[in-house]
Design a protein around this motif. Structure first.
Motif, mmCIF file in Angstrom:
data_model
loop_
_atom_site.group_PDB
_atom_site.id
_atom_site.type_symbol
_atom_site.label_atom_id
_atom_site.label_comp_id
_atom_site.label_asym_id
_atom_site.label_seq_id
_atom_site.Cartn_x
_atom_site.Cartn_y
_atom_site.Cartn_z
ATOM 1 N N LEU A 114 0.832 -1.202 0.000
ATOM 2 C CA LEU A 114 0.000 0.000 0.000
ATOM 3 C C LEU A 114 0.868 1.254 0.000
ATOM 4 O O LEU A 114 0.594 2.214 -0.742
ATOM 5 C CB LEU A 114 -0.920 -0.002 1.224
ATOM 6 C CG LEU A 114 -1.835 1.218 1.385
ATOM 7 C CD1 LEU A 114 -2.739 1.384 0.180
ATOM 8 C CD2 LEU A 114 -2.658 1.097 2.664
ATOM 9 N N VAL A 115 1.918 1.253 0.802
ATOM 10 C CA VAL A 115 2.823 2.409 0.846
ATOM 11 C C VAL A 115 3.507 2.600 -0.503
ATOM 12 O O VAL A 115 3.604 3.727 -1.024
ATOM 13 C CB VAL A 115 3.867 2.218 1.966
ATOM 14 C CG1 VAL A 115 4.934 3.316 1.886
ATOM 15 C CG2 VAL A 115 3.200 2.235 3.323
ATOM 16 N N LEU A 116 3.974 1.506 -1.093
ATOM 17 C CA LEU A 116 4.648 1.598 -2.392
ATOM 18 C C LEU A 116 3.694 2.100 -3.474
ATOM 19 O O LEU A 116 4.081 2.902 -4.338
ATOM 20 C CB LEU A 116 5.223 0.235 -2.782
ATOM 21 C CG LEU A 116 6.379 -0.278 -1.917
ATOM 22 C CD1 LEU A 116 6.787 -1.681 -2.349
ATOM 23 C CD2 LEU A 116 7.568 0.669 -1.994
ATOM 24 N N LEU A 117 2.446 1.634 -3.430
ATOM 25 C CA LEU A 117 1.459 2.104 -4.402
ATOM 26 C C LEU A 117 1.197 3.600 -4.243
ATOM 27 O O LEU A 117 1.078 4.331 -5.236
ATOM 28 C CB LEU A 117 0.152 1.328 -4.237
ATOM 29 C CG LEU A 117 0.127 -0.108 -4.759
ATOM 30 C CD1 LEU A 117 -1.200 -0.780 -4.404
ATOM 31 C CD2 LEU A 117 0.345 -0.143 -6.264
ATOM 32 N N ALA A 118 1.100 4.052 -2.979
ATOM 33 C CA ALA A 118 0.872 5.473 -2.737
ATOM 34 C C ALA A 118 2.021 6.312 -3.279
ATOM 35 O O ALA A 118 1.809 7.369 -3.899
ATOM 36 C CB ALA A 118 0.692 5.726 -1.243
ATOM 37 N N VAL A 119 3.244 5.854 -3.064
ATOM 38 C CA VAL A 119 4.415 6.576 -3.593
ATOM 39 C C VAL A 119 4.406 6.584 -5.119
ATOM 40 O O VAL A 119 4.634 7.624 -5.760
ATOM 41 C CB VAL A 119 5.721 5.938 -3.067
ATOM 42 C CG1 VAL A 119 6.938 6.563 -3.749
ATOM 43 C CG2 VAL A 119 5.817 6.088 -1.561
ATOM 44 N N LEU A 120 4.127 5.427 -5.709
ATOM 45 C CA LEU A 120 4.110 5.320 -7.171
ATOM 46 C C LEU A 120 3.044 6.228 -7.788
ATOM 47 O O LEU A 120 3.331 6.988 -8.731
ATOM 48 C CB LEU A 120 3.853 3.864 -7.577
ATOM 49 C CG LEU A 120 3.676 3.599 -9.081
ATOM 50 C CD1 LEU A 120 4.948 3.953 -9.845
ATOM 51 C CD2 LEU A 120 3.288 2.147 -9.323
ATOM 52 N N VAL A 167 -8.581 -0.278 1.635
ATOM 53 C CA VAL A 167 -7.942 0.978 1.217
ATOM 54 C C VAL A 167 -7.135 0.768 -0.058
ATOM 55 O O VAL A 167 -7.122 1.632 -0.948
ATOM 56 C CB VAL A 167 -7.051 1.526 2.349
ATOM 57 C CG1 VAL A 167 -6.252 2.735 1.866
ATOM 58 C CG2 VAL A 167 -7.899 1.906 3.549
ATOM 59 N N MET A 168 -6.477 -0.377 -0.166
ATOM 60 C CA MET A 168 -5.685 -0.662 -1.357
ATOM 61 C C MET A 168 -6.568 -0.682 -2.604
ATOM 62 O O MET A 168 -6.202 -0.142 -3.653
ATOM 63 C CB MET A 168 -4.950 -2.002 -1.205
ATOM 64 C CG MET A 168 -3.851 -2.216 -2.238
ATOM 65 S SD MET A 168 -3.028 -3.812 -2.049
ATOM 66 C CE MET A 168 -2.396 -3.661 -0.378
ATOM 67 N N ILE A 169 -7.739 -1.305 -2.483
ATOM 68 C CA ILE A 169 -8.674 -1.331 -3.609
ATOM 69 C C ILE A 169 -9.103 0.086 -3.965
ATOM 70 O O ILE A 169 -9.139 0.474 -5.146
ATOM 71 C CB ILE A 169 -9.897 -2.197 -3.267
ATOM 72 C CG1 ILE A 169 -9.480 -3.672 -3.151
ATOM 73 C CG2 ILE A 169 -10.989 -2.045 -4.327
ATOM 74 C CD1 ILE A 169 -10.599 -4.573 -2.677
ATOM 75 N N GLY A 170 -9.430 0.892 -2.943
ATOM 76 C CA GLY A 170 -9.827 2.271 -3.190
ATOM 77 C C GLY A 170 -8.723 3.097 -3.815
ATOM 78 O O GLY A 170 -8.965 3.900 -4.731
ATOM 79 N N VAL A 171 -7.492 2.902 -3.354
ATOM 80 C CA VAL A 171 -6.346 3.646 -3.890
ATOM 81 C C VAL A 171 -6.115 3.293 -5.355
ATOM 82 O O VAL A 171 -5.906 4.175 -6.199
ATOM 83 C CB VAL A 171 -5.082 3.345 -3.049
ATOM 84 C CG1 VAL A 171 -3.823 3.781 -3.791
ATOM 85 C CG2 VAL A 171 -5.171 4.060 -1.705
#
Length: 341
Positions: A33-39, A288-292
């Motif tokens: 999730l953190v890596l996806l947010a950064v990307l 949250v990951m799905i929403g992101v």
């Protein structure tokens, strides 16, 4: 002696590597999730803006709340395919009550009772009907609830209007934070309290880990199973309040594919279809990951069909991670047994 020393060194190496791999798998969802947010923040500058983060929280709230109930069911080796249709039926019943009584309390109570009643039917039929798997009854409930929602809805379509209190809870914000996020935190806190601080919570993990052993220990397995489906239905009712409040309407079309989203959130969060393992907080991470992912792909103008493909691939990877975790745990037990000999 050299051969024995070589074998011992190999066992020692595996004994040190396997726990590290298991730890990485346990924090994997949060790390991803953190890596996806950064990307996504690098790909689109609008991703980390407060307004967009608020949108993610509001869009994820319904999935997160319903996923909590789904998580408890999956902990017992079950599944609830009816949550989406259950939510839709609850909104329709709430909308009908609102047409007769302009009372937010009565409308919310109607939604909660509707969701809980469907969950109770699922649990009772599964347990006392001696069905081989809850897939059967919850799939039937999916069809029945969707049909009832379409039949009961005036004009078989969306009904506009909801009490102001419900629209405030589901669609308004406080100090820039969506009110729906506060509801998610409250529901999560209550679920964690029940799962971790109450005997009932330990019973759920015991039933999911080994139903026969739990029965031999005197745990009321049937009551535990029924209770998880009731709570899953209750969470669908809470989700109905949130969605109806956000849209200021009720519709028999709400909750389409919500069951897949909630199952995906639970599995992505690290729970196991084999039961007895998982943390409610991880289910929220999965939601949250799905929403992101959906929000970022929308910002990047990615076609909705590719979003469905991406979600499917993530589910496959999450299931494979669970398979790898089971394999590593088995290897860890072998290594530990070898070291004690």
């Amino acid at each position: 002696m050299a051969v024995l020393r070589s074998r011992g060194d190999g066992l020692f190496a595996r004994a040190s590597v396997i726990p590290l791999a298991l730890r990485l798998l346990s924090i994997g969802p949060v790390l991803i999730l953190v890596l996806l947010a950064v990307l996504f923040s690098l790909l689109t500058p609008n991703f980390l803006k407060p307004g967009n983060l608020g949108n993610i929280a509001a869009q994820t709230a319904v999935i997160a709340i319903v996923a909590i109930g789904q998580h408890l069911v999956i902990l017992t080796r079950g599944i609830d395919l009816s949550v989406g249709a259950n939510l839709a039926l609850a909104t329709v019943i709430g909308g009908l009550v609102f047409r007769s009584f302009d009372s937010a309390i009565l409308v919310m109570l109607a939604m909660l009772l509707s969701g809980s009643a469907v969950g109770a039917v699922n649990g009772l039929v599964y347990v006392f009907g001696r069905l081989p798997h809850p897939f059967i009854i919850t799939l039937a409930s999916l069809s029945i609830c969707r049909g009832l929602a379409l039949e009961l809805a005036i004009g078989h379509t969306t009904m506009r209007g909801m009490p102001e209190l419900i629209t405030t809870i589901g669609g308004a914000s406080t100090f820039g934070v969506p009110n729906s996020l506060f509801v998610v935190l409250i529901v999560t806190g209550l679920a964690v309290l029940m799962a971790k601080a109450m005997v009932w919570g330990r019973w759920i993990y015991a039933v999911g880990g080994n139903p026969q052993a739990a029965l031999g220990m005197g745990i009321p397995v049937r009551a535990v199973l029924v209770s998880t489906y009731v709570i899953s239905g209750l969470c669908a009712g809470i989700g109905a309040i949130m969605l109806a409040g956000r849209t200021a309407a009720s519709s028999p079309l709400y909750g389409n594919l919500l069951e897949l989203d909630t199952i995906a959130a639970v599995i992505i969060g690290g729970a196991s279809f084999l039961g007895g393992r998982g943390h409610i907080g991880h289910a929220l991470v999965g939601a949250v990951m799905i929403g992101v992912i959906r929000n970022a792909l929308n910002l990047l103008n990615v076609d909705v069909f590719f979003q469905m493909i991406a979600l499917g691939l993530i589910i496959v990877m999450a299931v494979e991670a669970d398979v790898l975790r089971n394999h590593l745990e088995a290897r860890a037990r072998v290594v530990q047994a070898s070291r004690t000999q």
